[in-house]
Design an enzyme around this catalytic site. Structure first.
Site, mmCIF file in Angstrom:
data_model
loop_
_atom_site.group_PDB
_atom_site.id
_atom_site.type_symbol
_atom_site.label_atom_id
_atom_site.label_comp_id
_atom_site.label_asym_id
_atom_site.label_seq_id
_atom_site.Cartn_x
_atom_site.Cartn_y
_atom_site.Cartn_z
ATOM 1 N N ASP A 159 -19.483 -13.856 17.266
ATOM 2 C CA ASP A 159 -20.845 -13.917 17.787
ATOM 3 C C ASP A 159 -20.851 -14.972 18.901
ATOM 4 O O ASP A 159 -20.025 -15.895 18.906
ATOM 5 C CB ASP A 159 -21.787 -14.333 16.644
ATOM 6 C CG ASP A 159 -23.149 -14.732 17.145
ATOM 7 O OD1 ASP A 159 -23.814 -13.884 17.766
ATOM 8 O OD2 ASP A 159 -23.549 -15.897 16.931
ATOM 9 N N ALA A 160 -21.776 -14.844 19.853
ATOM 10 C CA ALA A 160 -21.793 -15.796 20.976
ATOM 11 C C ALA A 160 -22.728 -16.972 20.727
ATOM 12 O O ALA A 160 -22.290 -18.121 20.586
ATOM 13 C CB ALA A 160 -22.180 -15.071 22.264
ATOM 14 N N TYR A 161 -24.022 -16.664 20.654
ATOM 15 C CA TYR A 161 -25.017 -17.737 20.678
ATOM 16 C C TYR A 161 -25.173 -18.379 19.311
ATOM 17 O O TYR A 161 -25.519 -17.720 18.334
ATOM 18 C CB TYR A 161 -26.351 -17.212 21.226
ATOM 19 C CG TYR A 161 -26.176 -16.774 22.658
ATOM 20 C CD1 TYR A 161 -26.054 -17.730 23.661
ATOM 21 C CD2 TYR A 161 -26.042 -15.435 22.997
ATOM 22 C CE1 TYR A 161 -25.829 -17.362 24.979
ATOM 23 C CE2 TYR A 161 -25.818 -15.051 24.308
ATOM 24 C CZ TYR A 161 -25.710 -16.020 25.287
ATOM 25 O OH TYR A 161 -25.473 -15.655 26.589
ATOM 26 N N SER A 207 -21.998 -9.588 21.109
ATOM 27 C CA SER A 207 -23.238 -10.367 21.204
ATOM 28 C C SER A 207 -24.435 -9.525 21.588
ATOM 29 O O SER A 207 -24.320 -8.541 22.318
ATOM 30 C CB SER A 207 -23.046 -11.475 22.243
ATOM 31 O OG SER A 207 -24.242 -12.179 22.470
ATOM 32 N N ASN A 208 -25.593 -10.009 21.149
ATOM 33 C CA ASN A 208 -26.870 -9.467 21.604
ATOM 34 C C ASN A 208 -27.118 -9.785 23.079
ATOM 35 O O ASN A 208 -27.999 -9.186 23.708
ATOM 36 C CB ASN A 208 -28.009 -10.077 20.776
ATOM 37 C CG ASN A 208 -28.179 -9.412 19.419
ATOM 38 O OD1 ASN A 208 -27.581 -8.384 19.142
ATOM 39 N ND2 ASN A 208 -29.014 -10.008 18.575
#
Ligand code: LAC
Length: 226
Positions: free
Chosen positions: A9-11, A116-117
């Protein structure tokens, strides 16, 4: 045994979502932390509610709308900070251990990716600013399928991209709801519980709970001989 791919995941996991306010804390004043928390909460809420409603706006747009809401909720914070906060979000700081772990995993022969979103433009800006690109095989955004995690279609982007089975992916997220979605899809998963939050979703548990990204080496293959 297939060497698992590590997908991040990124954030909140590789990038510190509170680093944006961190760069402008003095100007934001005493409500800075609460503004940043609400900004993140609303950003996620908009992604989930639009997906449930069968609608889509990209994550950069939702990030801006969430900041508008947070600024309206905490009027002591100067609204004129919005462009500076958005620019800081575009180029967020990576957590100190992000580059090291990606490099260690690549050295051990694992495939690595972000799922990621985030919209493609904001992800490529953040990856470039944090200099993570050289150790990532793919940066996958939800944008082409216009729905957000934890929809299973999003996690399928990974298995489709790499042509591997879900069980050959170790998904890494600091967001417990994202670990839930990954487990529901069939990924292995590690939860990076930096904030020492209580556990949730007992039926969809991670294989490992770690306090930072460094602990992932326990799930990786051995270091090759020099
Ligand atoms: C992401 C958000 C949800 O990077 O953290 O997908």
């Amino acid at each position: 045994m297939t060497s698992p791919a590590f997908v991040f995941d990124a954030y909140g996991t590789l990038f510190d979502v509170h680093a944006a306010i961190g760069r402008h804390r003095a100007a934001a004043g005493p409500d800075a932390e609460r503004l940043s928390e609400l900004w993140r909460t609303k950003q996620l809420e908009y992604a989930w509610t639009l997906t449930l409603a069968g609608r889509y706006e990209d994550f950069w747009t939702l990030t801006g709308r969430a900041l508008d809401f947070a600024l309206a909720r905490f009027p002591a914070v100067d609204r004129a900070l919005k462009p500076a906060l958005m620019e800081a979000y575009r180029t967020l700081d990576a957590f100190a251990d992000a580059r090291t772990i990606l490099h260690a995993l690549k050295t051990r022969g694992h495939e690595t990716a972000i799922l990621s979103n985030g919209s493609p433009a904001m992800l490529s800006a953040a990856v470039a600013a944090a200099k993570l690109g050289q150790d990532l095989d793919a940066v996958l955004s939800v944008d082409p399928i216009r729905m957000y995690k934890p929809r299973p279609e999003v996690y399928r982007l990974v298995t489709d991209h790499f042509g591997i089975a879900a069980a050959d992916v170790i998904f890494v997220s600091s967001n417990r709801w994202d670990v839930m979605g990954a487990r529901a899809f069939g990924f292995r998963a590690a939860w990076i519980n930096r904030a020492k939050m209580p556990d949730e979703y007992p039926d969809l548990a991670p294989e490992r709970v770690l306090t930072d990204l460094g602990g992932l080496t326990a799930l990786a293959g051995p270091t090759p001989n020099p």
